[in-house]
Design an enzyme around this catalytic site. Sequence first.
Site, PDB file in Angstrom:
ATOM      1  NE  ARG A 137      27.985  82.116  51.360  1.00 23.59           N
ATOM      2  CZ  ARG A 137      27.822  82.374  52.670  1.00 23.59           C
ATOM      3  NH1 ARG A 137      28.184  83.534  53.151  1.00 23.59           N
ATOM      4  NH2 ARG A 137      27.318  81.464  53.473  1.00 23.59           N
ATOM      5  CG  ASP A 143      29.900  78.849  51.737  1.00 22.10           C
ATOM      6  OD1 ASP A 143      29.599  78.229  50.701  1.00 22.10           O
ATOM      7  OD2 ASP A 143      29.524  78.510  52.867  1.00 22.10           O
TER       8      ASP A 143
HETATM    9  C1  S3P Z   1      27.823  74.042  54.707  1.00 24.95           C
HETATM   10  C2  S3P Z   1      28.635  73.348  53.849  1.00 24.95           C
HETATM   11  C3  S3P Z   1      29.036  73.863  52.536  1.00 24.95           C
HETATM   12  C4  S3P Z   1      28.771  75.359  52.395  1.00 24.95           C
HETATM   13  C5  S3P Z   1      27.439  75.743  52.935  1.00 24.95           C
HETATM   14  C6  S3P Z   1      27.337  75.395  54.406  1.00 24.95           C
HETATM   15  C7  S3P Z   1      27.445  73.420  55.983  1.00 24.95           C
HETATM   16  O1  S3P Z   1      28.271  73.210  51.542  1.00 24.95           O
HETATM   17  O2  S3P Z   1      28.893  75.756  51.059  1.00 24.95           O
HETATM   18  O3  S3P Z   1      27.215  77.129  52.781  1.00 24.95           O
HETATM   19  O4  S3P Z   1      26.951  74.122  56.881  1.00 24.95           O
HETATM   20  O5  S3P Z   1      27.634  72.208  56.118  1.00 24.95           O
HETATM   21  P1  S3P Z   1      28.735  71.787  50.917  1.00 24.95           P
HETATM   22  O6  S3P Z   1      28.582  70.760  51.963  1.00 24.95           O
HETATM   23  O7  S3P Z   1      27.790  71.579  49.764  1.00 24.95           O
HETATM   24  O8  S3P Z   1      30.144  71.973  50.490  1.00 24.95           O
END
Ligand code: S3P
Length: 416
Positions: A376, A304
């Site tokens: 973001r 992120d």
């Molecule tokens: C998150 C996992 C990430 C991240 C998201 C939050 C989470 O996504 O990008 O903002 O809280 O499990 P992905 O699981 O798609 O990588």
Amino acid sequence: MTSLAVSPGGPLIGRLSVPGDKSISHRVVMLAGLADGTSEITGLSDGDDVAHTVSIVEALGAGVEVVDGVVSITGGGLGPAGGSLYVGNSGTGIRLLAGMLAGLAFTSVLDGDESIRRRPMDRVVDPLRAMGADICGVDGSALAPLTIDGGGLHGVEYAPPMASAQVKGCVLFAGLSADGPTTVVESEPTRAHTEELMAAFGIEVITGPGGVTVQPGRPVAFTHRVAGDPSQAAFWAVAAAIVEGSDVVVENVYSGPVRTGFVDVLARMGADITHDAVSGDLSVGASALKGTVVEAAEVPGLVDEVPVLAVAAACAEGETRFCGVGELRVKETDRMATISSELGAMGARVRVEGDDLIVVGGPMQGAEVDSHGDHRIAMASAVAALVAEGPTVVSGWEAVDTSYPAFGRDLESLRA
Ligand code: S3P
């Protein structure tokens, strides 16, 4: 639509705290909703994404009370809601809740905004079906709205095809209501919040080389203080690193596994940055940056933070390559495209090669940029504007409400 005008100016100086971690907040709200009794949570993320998850557990029958910043959730005995459950812009919300609802023996419909309706849900629909769930997307697709006839799940061993804490979390939440143990085997480790919080709140969890295994069960009611969100702290870390004379401390930043990869990357780029794992203080001062290579294996720990790390890269000497960041294409926006277009509008040299994003350092100019509805991208653009020549206007600024409504005020307080 609102906009934020940002002009370059003096250094950023001061201490601040950021909203509670968004990933942890979703999970504690859901665990509190499942637990019998009343759980008390402080420091919950104050963004819209988590507010939607709170409203959803309330619509499913949990009691929710907020007094002096303490959110009390009385859970257990969740049942069908009157209508569809709206997650807003939250990919984490919809994917984790899909897992939880797949285990509960009633029908639910999960829906979200336009961005959510475009984002891939097959990554959770497939494993949930493998567990025996009756779940389908709109018109037979795997896109939201998702209709879930919950209950009757079987424990499985599942290896997600992509590194995703959301997919791991979805399957583990479903596993709480399965008829036997559920294991997720990851190709790369991802953030460990689901398994850490489940273990802390009474679920039998084993994490080892063979994956993460949960036994079916119900969490027990708990008290939890949510630590500050490293993904929000990263904006101030980059801002302090690139604006001459800056000195910023972000307090109480979460320091657990696979979340703070941006600290290592900024340190490698030459930033004056330290993160005290005990106090959580993240201290950053300005310094000259140089380009680096961010390896694909590092990406789950900073996925992120790529938009704001791209701003650091645009201010660094030489080239920075973010390897294997194809997952950025399926975030709140296609971030390969929105980083390129918005930082590009400010004169940054950004290009995409396959699944790599490459940024070459150089001067930036103020411009009119757009969040494209992505919090973001809005905040990364505002950070870039601090060092661009001339004023910048970020339109679609309201997107920051999903995770960091006070970002503009915090920026002003650091510049005062
Ligand atoms: C998150 C996992 C990430 C991240 C998201 C939050 C989470 O996504 O990008 O903002 O809280 O499990 P992905 O699981 O798609 O990588």
